[in-house]
Enzyme design. Sequence first.
Site, PDB file in Angstrom:
ATOM      1  N   LYS A   1       0.699  -1.164  -0.083  1.00 49.97           N
ATOM      2  CA  LYS A   1       0.135  -0.198   0.004  1.00 49.97           C
ATOM      3  C   LYS A   1       0.650   1.391  -0.166  1.00 49.97           C
ATOM      4  O   LYS A   1       0.771   2.701  -0.987  1.00 49.97           O
ATOM      5  CB  LYS A   1      -1.363  -0.191   1.112  1.00 49.97           C
ATOM      6  CG  LYS A   1      -2.194  -0.811   1.011  1.00 49.97           C
ATOM      7  CD  LYS A   1      -2.809  -0.553   0.199  1.00 49.97           C
ATOM      8  CE  LYS A   1      -3.930  -1.395  -0.151  1.00 49.97           C
ATOM      9  NZ  LYS A   1      -4.820  -1.870  -1.074  1.00 49.97           N
TER      10      LYS A   1
ATOM     11  N   GLU B   1     -10.134   6.928   2.712  1.00 46.06           N
ATOM     12  CA  GLU B   1     -10.825   5.777   3.339  1.00 46.06           C
ATOM     13  C   GLU B   1      -9.738   4.042   3.923  1.00 46.06           C
ATOM     14  O   GLU B   1      -8.735   4.119   2.890  1.00 46.06           O
ATOM     15  CB  GLU B   1     -11.919   4.699   2.045  1.00 46.06           C
ATOM     16  CG  GLU B   1     -11.339   3.913   1.627  1.00 46.06           C
ATOM     17  CD  GLU B   1     -10.089   4.240   0.577  1.00 46.06           C
ATOM     18  OE1 GLU B   1     -10.177   5.514  -0.146  1.00 46.06           O
ATOM     19  OE2 GLU B   1      -9.116   3.874  -0.187  1.00 46.06           O
TER      20      GLU B   1
ATOM     21  N   SER C   1       1.439  -9.916  -1.212  1.00 53.71           N
ATOM     22  CA  SER C   1       1.600  -8.384  -0.615  1.00 53.71           C
ATOM     23  C   SER C   1       1.490  -7.577   0.855  1.00 53.71           C
ATOM     24  O   SER C   1       1.603  -6.730   0.525  1.00 53.71           O
ATOM     25  CB  SER C   1       0.253  -8.082  -1.466  1.00 53.71           C
ATOM     26  OG  SER C   1      -0.975  -9.192  -0.541  1.00 53.71           O
TER      27      SER C   1
END
Lengths: 394, 265
Positions: free
Chosen positions: A84, A106, A373
């Site tokens: 991220k 968000e 990830s």
Amino acid sequence: MSSAYYGQFGGQYVSESLMNTLKELETAFEEAIRDEAFMKEYHYYLKEYVGRETPLYLAQRLTEKYGPRIYLKREDLNHTGAHKINNVIGQILLAKRMGKTKVIAETGAGQHGVATATGAALFNMECTVYMGSEDIERQHLNVMRMEMLGAKVVSVQSGSNTLKDATNEAIRTWAKKAEDTFYVIGSAVGPHPYPKMVKEFQKIISIEAKRQFLEKEGRLPEVVMACVGGGSNSIGMFADFLEEKEVELIGVEAAGLGIETGKHASAMALGRPGTLHGMKSYLLQDDNGNVQLAHSISAGLDYPGVGPEHAYLKESGRVQYVSITDDEAMAALSELCRLEGIIPAIESAHALAYALKKAKIMKKEEAILLCLSGRGDKDAHTIEAYFSGRGYLN
Amino acid sequence: MKNRIEEKLEHIREKGEKAFITYMTCGLPDMEGCGQLIKAQEEAGTDILELGIPFSDPVADGPVIQAASYKSIELGTNLKSSLNLVETVRKEGCEIPIVFMMYFNTILYFGIENFVKACIKAGVDGVIVPDLPFEEQKQLQDELSRNEQSPILIQLVSPVSRDRIPMLLENARGFVYCVSSMGVTGQAAEFHRDVLDYLKQVKEVSKIPVMMGFGIRTYEDVLPMKAVIDGCIVGSHFINLLEEHEYDVNAAKEYCSSFRKGLNM
């Protein structure tokens, strides 16, 4: 077809009051990625702050047990624990360049919220994160992390009190405050140019992975796979392989308790085209076109839609999308812990679970390249509750 | 037959009056009660009625309309039952112009062609789709233009539309919906700082009546802009009022008729 679209998917399904904002954003983004100084700064922070490049690791004991060579792209080793942050660094640098002083985001599981709070601290921006009140309950650790980093976490109580509602609330706030506020979207979703922007700032994953794989094996892998919620790590993992037609690309969605139970998050398997959060894409809906709640043990895959480029890649047949149940993902998670000493995020364990299935029909000399990830620290409570048979917090 | 919205607004213009438009969520307090409220408002002099078709993710709405939508969905309201309601009140002789305010996914799921046909059959005069900006309207407009009985797609304009205004208004019909404040429906009447200039700019370009909405409670709220606009829209405040009075028909009537009188004093 306009550049806002991927085939019939994408677009800008937002209120009139955001149209000029999106246009300004698009112009600024297109200029920035053509500006050498901007990209140099982005890569500087990826290297010095995030810790890139991340290793491409040949999982030796998995490989021994399952046959084909299994390579893990270690996005879990990034600062803040997942991919991220790649996108957050890019978007916040862009926000700064545009003269914005505040960022909003968000978050569902809290990973994107933590990454945004981190970037905001680094670049001295005021940060507000919208999070469903249900998610605040079940991801308390990440709420504390965001607050430690100086972000304000706003509890959203509307609709289902989860990610989709937090996203609605972030869009509402953005429509009100776009003059000084930048909306950092974490997934490959939202109105154009967001899906394009997220791909641009995540494609570093596949650029590195492809080069690393070539260095190690002297050829391309047979299969590349990644998990898909909204689809940010997967679009980053696929980006540089899309043109390599001989490489099979597989996206793994969450099947929750099983697609047949209706409690799942497989927008590609059972959704139909619809509009939500500014985009047209596959969407889980009920008989009235209202958005249905997704369900997965993994908070990061618990989203009723999927990024528009993925919808297009499914329709065009370039990428195959499959799904993995909670139980399959948790078994794979356990396998990776025991065989490799790596605790993966439950999201990433979905991709791994499918890799282990796929391995059975592959040859020993073939290779799977998998995007790991994120790491599983954030999921410790959920993992513990699952394996002790107490069900899970989701 | 001429479109009811255009007919009504022409009539108001001839009389030199300002239009009063309300918004309410369809299906509240229930379908029958909602039908009575529609008829009561026609009697009270409300000029145009916006009927909100509830959607699970109303991103353009503030907390009041979100809550009302949620409640109405729980009661089972959907597009089909909303269309049935309009058809029923039309059969009972109700002629107030009705505009559906709805999100695009509701139309997409129903099927655009089916939707337009169903609106014509029921007697829906206009559609407002807050998440369908001008650039995304082609598919719906094409379908609407196939039949002259089709409802009008009402165009929204915001205080930051600026250079987009001529494009938005070029072929606009019915009325222009001017969002007076930024963000979502139902915030207090803190109008965007340059609201008067912006309304003037819209009015200058517009060939059709200009209505102002978002955050209006009383007719006094609109007095500073009265010379510029052709009418106003009350939504969240009207829903609050209905909630407070448990959807009492007389309370709704009284509010509507006194607002309209005040507006045209």
